[in-house]
Design an enzyme around this catalytic site. Structure first.
Site, PDB file in Angstrom:
ATOM      1  N   ARG A  45       0.567  11.414  -3.307  1.00 14.43           N
ATOM      2  CA  ARG A  45      -0.565  10.511  -3.064  1.00 14.43           C
ATOM      3  C   ARG A  45      -0.063   9.069  -3.112  1.00 14.43           C
ATOM      4  NH1 ARG A  45      -0.088   8.149  -7.095  1.00 14.43           N
ATOM      5  NH2 ARG A  45      -1.621   6.615  -6.427  1.00 14.43           N
ATOM      6  N   GLY A  46      -0.972   8.153  -2.704  1.00 13.25           N
ATOM      7  CA  GLY A  46      -0.569   6.750  -2.595  1.00 13.25           C
ATOM      8  C   GLY A  46      -0.218   6.499  -1.137  1.00 13.25           C
ATOM      9  N   ALA A  47      -0.714   5.368  -0.595  1.00  9.68           N
ATOM     10  CA  ALA A  47      -0.642   5.156   0.854  1.00  9.68           C
ATOM     11  C   ALA A  47       0.777   5.243   1.429  1.00  9.68           C
ATOM     12  CB  ALA A  47      -1.307   3.827   1.197  1.00  9.68           C
ATOM     13  N   ARG A  61      -5.701  12.920   5.326  1.00 10.71           N
ATOM     14  CA  ARG A  61      -6.545  11.972   4.557  1.00 10.71           C
ATOM     15  C   ARG A  61      -6.877  10.808   5.499  1.00 10.71           C
ATOM     16  NH1 ARG A  61      -4.842  10.536  -1.476  1.00 10.71           N
ATOM     17  NH2 ARG A  61      -7.089  10.188  -1.665  1.00 10.71           N
ATOM     18  N   GLN A  75      -5.532   8.407 -12.144  1.00  9.52           N
ATOM     19  CA  GLN A  75      -4.178   8.010 -11.725  1.00  9.52           C
ATOM     20  C   GLN A  75      -3.595   6.944 -12.656  1.00  9.52           C
ATOM     21  OE1 GLN A  75      -6.763   8.381  -9.653  1.00  9.52           O
ATOM     22  NE2 GLN A  75      -6.136   8.886  -7.567  1.00  9.52           N
ATOM     23  N   ASP A 133      -5.038   0.711   0.550  1.00  7.97           N
ATOM     24  CA  ASP A 133      -4.854   1.830   1.485  1.00  7.97           C
ATOM     25  C   ASP A 133      -5.003   1.385   2.927  1.00  7.97           C
ATOM     26  OD1 ASP A 133      -5.657   3.109  -1.205  1.00  7.97           O
ATOM     27  OD2 ASP A 133      -4.702   4.675  -0.005  1.00  7.97           O
ATOM     28  N   ASN A 141      -9.317   0.190  -1.139  1.00  5.98           N
ATOM     29  CA  ASN A 141      -8.415   0.664  -2.198  1.00  5.98           C
ATOM     30  C   ASN A 141      -9.205   1.612  -3.099  1.00  5.98           C
ATOM     31  OD1 ASN A 141      -5.808   0.666  -3.478  1.00  5.98           O
ATOM     32  ND2 ASN A 141      -6.736  -0.483  -5.158  1.00  5.98           N
ATOM     33  N   LYS A 142      -8.533   2.149  -4.087  1.00  6.46           N
ATOM     34  CA  LYS A 142      -9.128   3.152  -4.968  1.00  6.46           C
ATOM     35  C   LYS A 142     -10.497   2.724  -5.478  1.00  6.46           C
ATOM     36  CE  LYS A 142      -7.969   6.401  -5.748  1.00  6.46           C
ATOM     37  NZ  LYS A 142      -8.557   7.485  -4.896  1.00  6.46           N
TER      38      LYS A 142
HETATM   39  O1  MRU Z   1      -6.286   8.550  -3.834  1.00  2.92           O
HETATM   40  P1  MRU Z   1      -4.939   7.946  -4.090  1.00  2.92           P
HETATM   41  O2  MRU Z   1      -4.426   8.187  -5.453  1.00  2.92           O
HETATM   42  O3  MRU Z   1      -3.951   8.296  -2.998  1.00  2.92           O
HETATM   43  O4  MRU Z   1      -5.203   6.370  -3.965  1.00  2.92           O
HETATM   44  C1  MRU Z   1      -4.129   5.491  -4.119  1.00  2.92           C
HETATM   45  C2  MRU Z   1      -4.552   4.078  -4.103  1.00  2.92           C
HETATM   46  O5  MRU Z   1      -5.703   3.753  -3.924  1.00  2.92           O
HETATM   47  C3  MRU Z   1      -3.472   3.058  -4.212  1.00  2.92           C
HETATM   48  O6  MRU Z   1      -3.950   1.909  -4.837  1.00  2.92           O
HETATM   49  C4  MRU Z   1      -2.981   2.693  -2.795  1.00  2.92           C
HETATM   50  O7  MRU Z   1      -2.610   3.834  -2.095  1.00  2.92           O
HETATM   51  C5  MRU Z   1      -1.854   1.733  -2.806  1.00  2.92           C
HETATM   52  S1  MRU Z   1      -0.474   2.445  -3.606  1.00  2.92           S
HETATM   53  C6  MRU Z   1       0.937   1.770  -3.227  1.00  2.92           C
END
Ligand code: MRU
Length: 349
Positions: free
Chosen positions: A46-48, A89, A195, A236, A246-247
């Site tokens: 996970r994470g962009a 996603r 997270q 994201d 973002n999250k």
């Molecule tokens: O749902 P996730 O855990 O994939 O969400 C991640 C985030 O929102 C991060 O802040 C974003 O991807 C940037 S991470 C380098």
């Protein structure tokens, strides 16, 4: 710590199972692009930037396992795999960006009569290697803003785990710590998947950065009492006008930072900036299963009465008016973002 690695002897993708952290560090070996699609959907990875790089390697797995007898046949299989990977996603633009980049590279190679199979892996490796270098540059750019002794609020996980290495916002924190700035971090636990508590705390412990985990709803109070001097988050997708997905919870954090005159920075590579999306209104927001909200137990008991339903948007949009600056590998964008972001993207071409 490189979180994604290509195993050339077996043509497999090695990755950390992020669902097992912080209890266990489990490395998985994936051998098909369908396994990569599942890993992105269930947030094994996970994470962009991490899902972008994983998807690029997903195409390399597709090529490695293919029985196609012509370049055109393989290209067709890759196009089909690309559709599935991009749909895994919806919010993080890095996923489509990385997949499209590999497809464009292999099309070019096929047109020149080169090996499509080799070109797929070469481009995936390039995306992963560049991600590490870009993140370290962003970390340096962002760390220059951090003042000695600051306490920084951080949301979600944006570290090495969310990228190939270093991370975005957490990379800035790690760099400022390595520069001896004596910083401390308030780690939003980041409901519903935690997270922050599970992954960011694990990374900060590993780097030796002092931190405290806070419940998400405590952040506003710390800002109001002057106990945090800066907020750093990842992204994201950043729209052309600077609106940032973002999250979930980032928007509330930005509102509280604004109300207390605390600088709020988004740290994101240029691959997260999507000039084709004009404003945050057009960014698709993923809605995940209600089980992620209701599945938590306290003292082994459910947190809500049986039959309770829940809503679970995974991301929110922070309007550009709440963002002090956007830190990228090519420099720091200031408002008005519709000009500064375009300028940074054009300069990088
Ligand atoms: O749902 P996730 O855990 O994939 O969400 C991640 C985030 O929102 C991060 O802040 C974003 O991807 C940037 S991470 C380098």
């Amino acid at each position: 710590m490189r979180t994604l690695e290509w195993l050339s002897e077996t043509s497999e993708l090695k990755m950390i199972d992020q669902r097992a952290l912080p209890g266990e560090l489990v490395w998985l070996r994936l051998s098909t692009h369908d396994e990569v699609i599942s890993a992105i959907k269930d947030m094994t990875v996970r994470g962009a930037p991490a899902i972008g790089a994983a998807a690029a390697y997903g195409l390399a797995l597709c090529a490695a396992r293919s029985h196609a007898i012509s370049s055109e046949g393989l290209l067709e299989e890759l196009r089909e795999a690309a559709k599935g990977l991009k749909a895994a996603r919806p919010t993080a633009v890095n996923l489509a960006w990385a997949v499209d980049r590999v497809i464009a590279a292999v099309k070019k190679t096929a047109g020149e009569g080169g090996s499509v199979n080799e070109a797929t892996l070469i481009e995936a490796e390039r995306i992963a290697d560049e991600d590490v270098a870009i993140n370290e540059r962003m970390a340096e750019n962002g760390a220059a803003l951090v003042q000695p002794g600051e306490t920084i609020i951080h949301h979600c996980n944006t570290g090495a785990l969310a990228t190939v290495d270093w991370g975005t916002a957490l990379g800035v924190i790690r760099k400022a710590h390595e520069q001896g700035k004596g910083i401390r971090v308030l780690v939003d636990e980041t409901r519903p998947r935690l997270q922050g508590a599970r992954l960011t705390a694990w990374e900060l412990k590993h780097y030796g950065v002092p931190f405290d985990v806070i419940s998400d709803n405590a952040a506003g109070s710390f800002l109001q009492r002057g106990e945090a001097q800066r907020v750093l988050v990842g992204a994201d997708r950043v729209a052309a006008n600077g609106d940032t997905a973002n999250k979930i919870g980032t928007y509330m954090l930005a509102l509280a930072a604004k109300d207390n005159d605390v600088p709020f920075h988004v740290v994101a590579p240029l691959s997260t900036i999507d000039l084709n999306t004009l404003t945050g209104d057009s960014i698709p927001i993923e809605e995940r299963s209600q089980d992620e909200v209701l599945g938590l137990q306290v003292e082994s008991k459910p947190i809500a009465p049986e039959g309770t339903t829940a809503r679970n948007p995974a991301f929110d949009i922070t309007p550009h008016s709440l963002i002090t600056s956007i830190i990228t590998e090519k420099g720091i964008a200031q408002p008005p973002y519709s000009q500064s972001l375009r300028g940074l993207k054009e300069n990088s071409r």
